[in-house]
Design a protein around this motif. Structure first.
Motif, PDB file in Angstrom:
ATOM      1  N   MET A 121      -4.474   2.191  -1.423  1.00 35.28           N
ATOM      2  CA  MET A 121      -4.501   3.300  -2.221  1.00 35.28           C
ATOM      3  C   MET A 121      -5.678   4.971  -1.729  1.00 35.28           C
ATOM      4  SD  MET A 121      -4.748   1.876  -5.190  1.00 35.28           S
ATOM      5  CE  MET A 121      -5.613   2.721  -6.107  1.00 35.28           C
ATOM      6  N   ALA A 122      -5.915   4.673  -1.386  1.00 38.51           N
ATOM      7  CA  ALA A 122      -6.458   6.159  -0.018  1.00 38.51           C
ATOM      8  C   ALA A 122      -5.487   7.210  -0.503  1.00 38.51           C
ATOM      9  CB  ALA A 122      -6.180   5.973   1.257  1.00 38.51           C
ATOM     10  N   ALA A 123      -4.192   7.058  -0.921  1.00 40.86           N
ATOM     11  CA  ALA A 123      -3.608   8.052  -1.309  1.00 40.86           C
ATOM     12  C   ALA A 123      -3.455   8.468  -2.458  1.00 40.86           C
ATOM     13  CB  ALA A 123      -1.520   7.420  -1.160  1.00 40.86           C
ATOM     14  N   TYR A 124      -3.596   7.545  -3.334  1.00 38.63           N
ATOM     15  CA  TYR A 124      -4.053   7.504  -4.430  1.00 38.63           C
ATOM     16  C   TYR A 124      -5.496   7.669  -5.190  1.00 38.63           C
ATOM     17  CZ  TYR A 124       1.190   5.747  -4.557  1.00 38.63           C
ATOM     18  OH  TYR A 124       2.503   5.732  -4.149  1.00 38.63           O
ATOM     19  N   THR A 125      -6.133   7.949  -4.319  1.00 41.38           N
ATOM     20  CA  THR A 125      -7.600   7.692  -5.199  1.00 41.38           C
ATOM     21  C   THR A 125      -7.835   8.569  -6.665  1.00 41.38           C
ATOM     22  OG1 THR A 125      -8.299   8.056  -2.639  1.00 41.38           O
ATOM     23  CG2 THR A 125     -10.465   8.646  -4.455  1.00 41.38           C
ATOM     24  N   ASN A 126      -7.293   9.822  -6.551  1.00 41.78           N
ATOM     25  CA  ASN A 126      -7.239  11.245  -7.386  1.00 41.78           C
ATOM     26  C   ASN A 126      -6.575  10.500  -8.548  1.00 41.78           C
ATOM     27  OD1 ASN A 126      -9.575  12.231  -6.867  1.00 41.78           O
ATOM     28  ND2 ASN A 126      -8.120  13.616  -5.445  1.00 41.78           N
ATOM     29  N   ASP A 127      -5.111   9.866  -8.703  1.00 38.36           N
ATOM     30  CA  ASP A 127      -4.541  10.133  -9.654  1.00 38.36           C
ATOM     31  C   ASP A 127      -4.181   8.938 -11.054  1.00 38.36           C
ATOM     32  OD1 ASP A 127      -2.547  11.240  -8.362  1.00 38.36           O
ATOM     33  OD2 ASP A 127      -2.338  10.561  -6.480  1.00 38.36           O
ATOM     34  N   GLY A 128      -5.272   7.851 -10.708  1.00 43.72           N
ATOM     35  CA  GLY A 128      -6.251   6.773 -11.852  1.00 43.72           C
ATOM     36  C   GLY A 128      -6.256   8.050 -12.465  1.00 43.72           C
ATOM     37  N   VAL A 129      -6.642   7.323 -13.721  1.00 46.28           N
ATOM     38  CA  VAL A 129      -7.256   7.793 -15.328  1.00 46.28           C
ATOM     39  C   VAL A 129      -8.388   6.779 -14.972  1.00 46.28           C
ATOM     40  CG1 VAL A 129      -6.575   7.962 -17.607  1.00 46.28           C
ATOM     41  CG2 VAL A 129      -4.976   7.941 -15.779  1.00 46.28           C
ATOM     42  N   GLY A 150       4.287  -5.935  -4.392  1.00 46.12           N
ATOM     43  CA  GLY A 150       3.340  -6.618  -4.360  1.00 46.12           C
ATOM     44  C   GLY A 150       2.017  -6.422  -4.642  1.00 46.12           C
ATOM     45  N   ALA A 151       1.343  -6.846  -4.149  1.00 41.45           N
ATOM     46  CA  ALA A 151      -0.168  -6.705  -4.462  1.00 41.45           C
ATOM     47  C   ALA A 151      -0.270  -5.179  -3.505  1.00 41.45           C
ATOM     48  CB  ALA A 151      -1.345  -8.158  -4.552  1.00 41.45           C
ATOM     49  N   ALA A 152       0.183  -4.321  -3.330  1.00 41.05           N
ATOM     50  CA  ALA A 152      -0.043  -3.178  -2.726  1.00 41.05           C
ATOM     51  C   ALA A 152      -1.054  -2.210  -3.236  1.00 41.05           C
ATOM     52  CB  ALA A 152       1.267  -2.488  -2.382  1.00 41.05           C
ATOM     53  N   TYR A 153      -2.280  -3.108  -3.998  1.00 36.64           N
ATOM     54  CA  TYR A 153      -2.460  -1.786  -4.673  1.00 36.64           C
ATOM     55  C   TYR A 153      -4.080  -2.206  -4.246  1.00 36.64           C
ATOM     56  CZ  TYR A 153      -2.339  -5.774  -7.825  1.00 36.64           C
ATOM     57  OH  TYR A 153      -2.158  -7.028  -8.345  1.00 36.64           O
ATOM     58  N   ARG A 154      -4.084  -4.368  -3.105  1.00 37.52           N
ATOM     59  CA  ARG A 154      -5.226  -4.567  -3.039  1.00 37.52           C
ATOM     60  C   ARG A 154      -5.543  -3.821  -1.702  1.00 37.52           C
ATOM     61  NH1 ARG A 154      -6.917  -9.740  -5.161  1.00 37.52           N
ATOM     62  NH2 ARG A 154      -5.816 -10.238  -7.365  1.00 37.52           N
ATOM     63  N   ASN A 155      -4.791  -3.282  -1.384  1.00 32.23           N
ATOM     64  CA  ASN A 155      -4.314  -2.736   0.419  1.00 32.23           C
ATOM     65  C   ASN A 155      -5.471  -1.434  -0.607  1.00 32.23           C
ATOM     66  OD1 ASN A 155      -3.483  -0.542   2.511  1.00 32.23           O
ATOM     67  ND2 ASN A 155      -2.979  -2.134   3.027  1.00 32.23           N
ATOM     68  N   ALA A 156      -6.828  -0.664   0.700  1.00 33.55           N
ATOM     69  CA  ALA A 156      -7.804   0.114   1.278  1.00 33.55           C
ATOM     70  C   ALA A 156      -6.581   1.428   1.638  1.00 33.55           C
ATOM     71  CB  ALA A 156      -8.493   0.063   1.750  1.00 33.55           C
TER      72      ALA A 156
END
Length: 84
Positions: A58-66, A49-55
């Motif tokens: 996303m907290a687990a991926y904060t440093n993983d985005g480019v 789904g749209a899990a990326y809309r859930n803060a």
């Protein structure tokens, strides 16, 4: 692929929500409607789904985005690693 503003959705003028797209068979993608600004690009092999809309999610991926900056009339090339 998900494009999320560095400042967060609530602080980004003109922001209408995360932009998402699928990649082609070679992993290439294009997002053409993003307002100018600083963003992070995230890529998952599979995402429910749209899990990326859930803060909290996303907290687990904060440093993983480019990081990528989009400026008027410019193109940007991003190489993102796939997240699990």
């Amino acid at each position: 692929m998900v494009l999320i503003p560095e400042a967060g959705p609530a602080d980004s003028a003109g922001w209408q929500g995360p932009l998402t797209t699928a990649t082609d068979q070679n992993g290439a993608f294009s997002l053409k409607a993003a307002p100018m600004g600083a963003y992070r690009v995230y890529a998952w092999t599979e995402l429910a789904g749209a899990a990326y809309r859930n803060a909290d999610f996303m907290a687990a991926y904060t440093n993983d985005g480019v990081a990528v900056t989009i400026s008027k009339g410019a193109r940007a090339t991003v190489t993102a690693r796939l997240l699990q």
